[in-house]
Design a protein around this motif. Structure first.
Motif: not given
Ligand code: G6P
Length: 606
Positions: A449-451, A456-459, A560-562, A581-582
């Protein structure tokens, strides 16, 4: 949508009422108020913390009523906050719903000399009870008389200064649950604030009026005829409705994803035979076999779950599926007949438009089914049969874990229907095996989740966002955008990737990023072309994929890879990073994700 809570017993009511309101805060936070017959009324704008600040201790008393408002009639001011009283200020009520004939009732009461202090429909009901009280001199009879004059919806509780231990609750179209304790009784909009006191509850039905004292409960209908209602025992644990180690319910509920899927599939998946055993559908299994089409109805997030199901069912069952939002379905003239199944998807089981859609389906002879999370809710009771999600209570206003569970339940339903109608056992086995692997894959996503937090921080300064997906992930683009809108109040659009050239591409520039949902599936190549088109317009692209190769890394600003799964189940994995992300995006912007402005968890008015 508005929370009501009431207590009568032997303990001090104030802390119990405040605690009850705190549990219900997700239902509304425009204003809050309490009334304790021995002490009086306190109201405030905003949520429970504001109310607490206004309370001057001591406020003794062993019974009381409380309310959280999600404004419908009248602005969120202190005057409009509940409880509202009759003219003598001895009868006070809290109310969730809309009194539709409030104008004519108000006109009548004005001619009788009533003065109104708020612009709410609720005050009209309170004054009407007081009006009858002058004539009848009996609290119960006056409440009953007023309710008989009322059109619209209500979940309400009334309290009377001169009979402080008695509370009267009534239900018409808005949920009311009675909690039965030992020498104490409770009323609430849902079970969450009751659970910490008792697990024995009675769900009132429309037209029920309950009279409660600490040691007694009696239920009447509007004709004053006494009726029996079954006591049910709630299985949910109180811990499930607490935040625990998490800062917000939303994060806690996203982090429950793996467990939620396990709970939804528990005992329902027979992998060796490739079948889904859905006990809730047993009684209607033969009827289901004869039906020719399915209409799925839901609102908000539940509607998007329905859109994914359309793809699942049409591909693997071969039955035509239509999906519609409740608020459209109920106001047009849908073609429904006895060959139709109307399937409601709903977390709360109380959404007014979804409920009306089910009733409309019933009237026209359809078989009605529900995928419902809240046990005992109105839709779970009014549908002919259904599947409970077993996702546990969802408190965050923006639905997260319920959506995961809805998609899982819909995948189970697809398997169930498919195996009734010619799906091979090998396909059944393949789907069942893949469903079973989901919890582990969800854990892998949550561990990273930190990725997502970093992205999210960047955008987080973006003012616009586009979410793009195709086929099974078409609806996931909408749901990803909805989550961002709800939590961050920014402009976010979900679009089918193939529609980009028909409009949205015009908006794209270096300040308008896109979240592209691009699993390596049957539409992968097409999606790749869409990403190129965005990049050619200098648009930034965050790629959400299950494919890790140089080509896709090269064309993404962030990735992001799932884990991989079959196409039909990919939405269940893809939505999780979008929910995270939200969440992180809103946290970066300092917003309260559990209480998005202007929204409420359960929309019980049209
Ligand atoms: C509200 C909630 C949403 C939810 C929708 C439908 O808008 O905020 O999260 O998806 O209602 O609710 P339901 O209880 O019917 O799933």
């Amino acid at each position: 949508m508005c929370g009501i809570f009431a207590y009568t017993g032997k303990q001090q009511a104030l802390p119990i009422l405040l605690d009850g309101l705190t549990c219900l805060e997700y239902r509304g936070y425009d204003s809050a108020g309490i009334y304790i017959p021995e002490s009086g009324v306190v109201k405030s704008v905003g949520a429970v913390d504001n109310l607490k600040k206004k309370i001057v201790l001591p406020m003794p008393g062993n019974s009381g009523i409380a309310h959280l408002r999600w404004a419908t009639h009248g602005e969120p001011t202190e005057e409009n906050a509940h409880p509202h009283s009759d003219s003598s200020e001895t009868i006070w009520i809290v109310h969730n719903g809309i009194i539709e004939n409030y104008k004519e009732l108000k006109e009548m009461l004005l001619t009788k000399g009533c003065t109104f202090y708020s612009s709410t429909d609720t005050e009209v009901l309170a004054k009407l009870i007081g009006y009858y009280m002058e004539e009848k001199k009996d609290f119960e009879k006056s409440v009953l008389a007023a309710l008989n004059d009322t059109k619209g919806t209500y979940g309400m509780v009334a309290s009377y200064k001169n009979e402080p231990n008695k509370i009267i609750a009534a239900r018409q179209g808005a949920p009311v649950v009675i909690g039965l304790g030992n020498g104490e009784n409770f009323v609430a909009s849902d079970v969450s604030p009751i659970l910490r006191h008792t697990k024995d509850v009675i769900y009132l039905l429309d037209g029920d009026v309950a009279v409660l004292t600490p040691n007694n409960h009696t239920i009447y209908n509007l004709q004053n005829i006494s009726i029996d209602r079954k006591t049910e025992i709630i299985e949910w644990d109180i811990e499930e409705a607490k935040k625990g180690e998490y800062a917000h319910f939303m994060l806690k509920e996203i982090m429950e994803g793996a467990e939620v899927v396990e709970n939804t599939i528990r005992g329902r998946l027979i992998v060796d035979e490739g079948i889904a055993k859905l006990g809730g559908l047993d009684a209607v299994a033969e009827q289901i076999r004869t039906k020719k089409r399915i209409i799925i109805v839901g609102c908000g997030t539940a509607y998007y779950a329905g859109l994914v199901a359309e793809y699942m069912i049409e591909e693997f069952v071969g039955m035509p599926v239509e999906v519609e939002v409740g608020s459209e379905f109920r106001y047009r003239k849908p073609i429904i007949d006895q060959d139709t199944i109307v399937l409601a998807v709903t977390q709360s089981g109380e959404t007014a438009d979804t409920l009306e859609a089910i009733r409309e389906g019933k009237r026209k002879g359809a078989l009605t089914l529900g995928i419902v999370n809240t046990v005992g809710s109105t839709i779970s009771r009014e549908t002919d049969a259904g599947i409970y999600n077993h996702a546990g209570p969802e408190i965050g206003v923006a639905s997260t874990k319920a959506f995961i569970s809805q998609l899982t339940a819909l995948a189970l339903l697809t398997l169930f229907l498919g195996r009734q109608r010619g799906m091979s056992s090998s396909t059944g086995k393949m789907i069942a095996e893949e469903i079973k692997k989901l919890p582990q894959k969800i854990k892998e996503i949550l561990d990273k989740k930190e990725e997502i937090q970093k992205i999210a921080k960047k955008y987080a300064n973006s003012r616009d966002f586009l979410f793009m997906g195709r086929k099974y992930n078409y609806a996931i683009a909408f749901e990803g955008a909805l989550k961002l809108k709800e939590c961050s109040y920014i402009h976010a659009e979900g679009y089918g990737a193939g529609e980009m050239k028909h409009g949205p591409l015009a908006m794209i520039d270096e300040n308008f990023p896109t979240f592209a949902i691009v699993p390596n599936d049957s539409v992968y190549e097409k999606n790749i072309s869409n990403i190129q088109e965005i990049r050619a317009r200098k648009g930034k692209v965050i790629v959400l994929t299950n494919e890790d190769n140089e080509e896709i890394r090269d064309m993404s600003d962030d990735i992001f890879i799932v884990p991989k799964t079959v196409e039909m189940l990919s939405p269940i994995l893809n939505i999780i990073p979008l929910q995270l992300f939200a969440y992180y995006f809103a946290i970066e912007r300092g917003l309260n994700v559990d209480r998005p402005r202007n929204l409420a968890k359960s929309v019980t008015v049209e």
